[in-house]
Design an enzyme around this catalytic site. Sequence first.
Site, PDB file in Angstrom:
ATOM      1  N   GLU A 140       0.833  -1.214   0.000  1.00 32.93           N
ATOM      2  CA  GLU A 140       0.000   0.000   0.000  1.00 32.93           C
ATOM      3  C   GLU A 140       0.867   1.264   0.000  1.00 32.93           C
ATOM      4  O   GLU A 140       2.098   1.196   0.067  1.00 32.93           O
ATOM      5  CB  GLU A 140      -0.951  -0.065   1.211  1.00 32.93           C
ATOM      6  CG  GLU A 140      -2.390  -0.361   0.799  1.00 32.93           C
ATOM      7  CD  GLU A 140      -3.058   0.885   0.192  1.00 32.93           C
ATOM      8  OE1 GLU A 140      -2.376   1.795  -0.294  1.00 32.93           O
ATOM      9  OE2 GLU A 140      -4.301   0.933   0.231  1.00 32.93           O
ATOM     10  N   HIS A 141       0.205   2.421  -0.023  1.00 30.91           N
ATOM     11  CA  HIS A 141       0.851   3.719  -0.240  1.00 30.91           C
ATOM     12  C   HIS A 141       2.021   4.030   0.702  1.00 30.91           C
ATOM     13  O   HIS A 141       2.035   3.629   1.866  1.00 30.91           O
ATOM     14  CB  HIS A 141      -0.192   4.837  -0.103  1.00 30.91           C
ATOM     15  CG  HIS A 141      -0.752   4.917   1.289  1.00 30.91           C
ATOM     16  ND1 HIS A 141      -0.191   5.699   2.261  1.00 30.91           N
ATOM     17  CD2 HIS A 141      -1.791   4.282   1.871  1.00 30.91           C
ATOM     18  CE1 HIS A 141      -0.865   5.560   3.383  1.00 30.91           C
ATOM     19  NE2 HIS A 141      -1.839   4.701   3.177  1.00 30.91           N
ATOM     20  N   ASP A 142       2.981   4.727   0.178  1.00 30.60           N
ATOM     21  CA  ASP A 142       4.078   5.323   0.967  1.00 30.60           C
ATOM     22  C   ASP A 142       4.967   4.301   1.676  1.00 30.60           C
ATOM     23  O   ASP A 142       5.561   4.626   2.706  1.00 30.60           O
ATOM     24  CB  ASP A 142       3.523   6.335   1.997  1.00 30.60           C
ATOM     25  CG  ASP A 142       2.784   7.481   1.317  1.00 30.60           C
ATOM     26  OD1 ASP A 142       3.417   8.179   0.516  1.00 30.60           O
ATOM     27  OD2 ASP A 142       1.568   7.642   1.565  1.00 30.60           O
TER      28      ASP A 142
END
Length: 220
Positions: A140-142
Amino acid sequence: MTQPLFAVYGASGCGRGVMPLARAQLARQGIADARLVFIDDAPVAAVVNGQRVLGYTEFLQEEASERYAVLAIANSKMREQLAVRCMADGVRPWTVSADNVVCMDDVTLGEGAALSPFVTITSNIRIGRHFHANLYSYVEHDCVIGDFVTFAPGVKCNGNVVIEDHAYIGSGAVIKQGQPGKPLVIGRGAVVGMGAVVTRDVPAGATVVGNPARLFSSKG
Ligand code: UDP
């Protein structure tokens, strides 16, 4: 004219999972099946699943304009050794990816990755060299993922997580999301057991198991 030669290094379980992806990827590029082989240092047969198996020296001796190999061995230390060997011999790292892998915005993926079917990598993500993401895993993000990291099938890596080099994440593990500026960190060479639910940082070299994940051993 001499053509490039492509290889899946490792003709065991992992390699046999990567080979069909490699074959399909080359087919999409119009490259003949005959230019794709397994490399194995202890070959069990001359042909595996329809593809020739060469020893490493044979692979280097085969006529080719360039040589590419994806290192399809789950053990990250072995992958690293083979990456060094391949680099020294001019064998280029090759990324092999299933055609239904989803990569969203601003994803940096290092060389030599193996991405299995149904892998999803969302947005603003950095991933190092020779990453393995097995079936149905997501990032997932980041997130920031180091070199030679391995995800078994079904890993759920939520946002704002840092995973350092050589970490191994077992099948079905869930990693809780960190916070911006305060990521959850899985240390270098750590092992997360299958099905573990990781809610806090994992020290380098540690093995954690269970829900919530607890220390099983502190050195890998
Ligand atoms: N292998 C190799 N060179 C190495 C290390 C491993 O050719 O330096 C091959 C090994 O002979 C075996 C495969 O890689 O065929 C690894 O298979 P294994 O079943 O141990 O692991 P997996 O396929 O699950 O990664």
